[in-house]
Enzyme design. Sequence first.
Site, PDB file in Angstrom:
ATOM      1  N   CYS A  70       0.840  -1.204   0.000  1.00  0.00           N
ATOM      2  CA  CYS A  70       0.000   0.000   0.000  1.00  0.00           C
ATOM      3  C   CYS A  70       0.875   1.254   0.000  1.00  0.00           C
ATOM      4  CB  CYS A  70      -0.983  -0.041   1.160  1.00  0.00           C
ATOM      5  SG  CYS A  70      -2.308   1.191   1.016  1.00  0.00           S
ATOM      6  N   HIS A 108      -3.431  -5.062   0.067  1.00  0.00           N
ATOM      7  CA  HIS A 108      -2.990  -5.557   1.373  1.00  0.00           C
ATOM      8  C   HIS A 108      -3.016  -7.086   1.394  1.00  0.00           C
ATOM      9  CE1 HIS A 108      -2.676  -1.900   3.889  1.00  0.00           C
ATOM     10  NE2 HIS A 108      -3.526  -1.396   3.010  1.00  0.00           N
ATOM     11  N   GLU A 154      -1.652  -9.050   3.377  1.00  0.00           N
ATOM     12  CA  GLU A 154      -1.757  -9.573   4.749  1.00  0.00           C
ATOM     13  C   GLU A 154      -3.204  -9.740   5.184  1.00  0.00           C
ATOM     14  OE1 GLU A 154      -2.052  -5.144   5.404  1.00  0.00           O
ATOM     15  OE2 GLU A 154      -1.071  -6.522   3.998  1.00  0.00           O
TER      16      GLU A 154
END
Length: 571
Positions: A127, A228, A230
Amino acid sequence: MADRFDWQSQLARAYATFPEAKHQPVIGITGNYGELTCKLSEGYYKSIQRAGGVPVIIPPLSDTDSIINTLEHIDGLLLSGGGDYNPLFTGEDPSPKLGGINNERDLPELLITQLAYNRQIPMLGICRGIQTLAIALGGKVKQDISDICKVKHSQDADRSEPTHSVAIEEDSILYTLYNNKTIYVNSFHHQAVEDGGKRFRVVGRSADGIIEAIESSEFKSIMGVQWHPECMSEGLPIFEWFVNEAAQYHATCQLHQRIITLDTHCDTPMFFPQGINFGSRDPRILVDLHKMNEGRQDATIMVAYLPQPTDQPTAYADNIFDKINDIVAQNSAYLALARTPDDLWMNKHLGKKSIMLGIENGHALDGKIENLHHFAQRGIVYMTLCHNGDNDICDSAKGCTTHNGVSAFGKQVINEMNRLGIMVDLSHASEKSFYDALELSEQPIVCSHSSCRALCDHPRNLTDEQMRALAAKGGVMQVTLYNGFLVKDCEATIEDAMCHLEHAIDVMGIDHVGIGTDFDGDGGILGLANSAELIQFTRQLMVRRFSEQDIQKIWGGNFLRVMQQVQNAKQ
């Protein structure tokens, strides 16, 4: 439940065997900042742990000593997400649509990114992190994409919910990770990378053309993604790739602690008239103390190169050696001269980089054999008999066949070099000079910076027949990083250098090869552009599964074997 609170039994399990834990790469994650707190979403550090790494949080400090000491202890750098960048860092005034900036983070993250890049540390930007990579390393960020985007890039949906597609380039790392030309993600931003710059190539775009992923165009372990991973159920492969790259970086650094890394030819003294500062990271030169440290390079052979003709050539070479002595004296806590292989090992033990001395072009003798004695006393380890033109010693590869090989004076020079323990270097020599010298010398000879003519047809390169003859006499050929000696009519890369090295090994055997970069003499290629990037050469050797013993041979061991033999024969 009782086991959960019996922390002493858990501690005992840690000490039940040795070592207490297997090594895992340490990943530094830049922390977000807000409300007087350094904080981090759990997805980052849990994803790193799941991928096999050890996460540590790096606070937003702009103190360079703190940053550099941090980088000495991590194997990878994850640049986390967050607010917008202050456009003043890119030389722009803020757009009315600029979002909230985070003045605590901008400078620290730009600094740590550039310093990590210089050290070849693997990096992953997520990001805001992809924008950090672009701003720090020569790209450009668009402050607001609302006037050009046709896909909604700031979704209300949970970040784990895919909301738009990204088209992936087939020759990218991302494609190998997902084996798909299209992946589905959830981006959350209104700043975006507008141009990755020359150090990156764009490998992923959303349907409206917004850049969503970049990867290094310089063979470095660097990737940036706008979404993202994650938060995504299919995000783990990116973290596994990143942690694996960090593990390989750690292994390479550990190997460099155990071996001597010697570049057998650099021309940095050519830049002395510009007033270069060897103790700073000087952008005018490819070899300095900082770059050697970043690339974990132990030693280099600096040559006194003499153009031809040169007035008072002996004094010209002496002046260069005097300036090298001054550089060493000015940086004596970290730098020392070396004359023998033992000196190199002792300097490494003392935590010092080493400079050895050489002469490029026997024109430095000014036609007087006694000047060879003078330079032997100064500590030269080799002399390149000629350069790009015939001299009074021999004919050059780019000469006019003045002597039909080695001259009568050249025979005296070679005999005296043998007697004085100075290596004969035949880079730049014509084929006839090469074979003459090979026959005349009682000791093995070297080619300090040459490559393979079978792969790049240039008269400066050695034919396979020359390479076999050189190896038969115990000599070595050091592959050079000069673009025109590696490829014809295109930009050479680290992969081209490896092709030349592997061809030389196939022809000569592992005991007769090495590397002589020709840095600051127009050497330097994509992926091996300066001393800071030389650790990437080792990485390539490890990827190709060369043993540690063979890597040491290539990284100077073979050359030092010849040096030791020649010096032992000194009369």
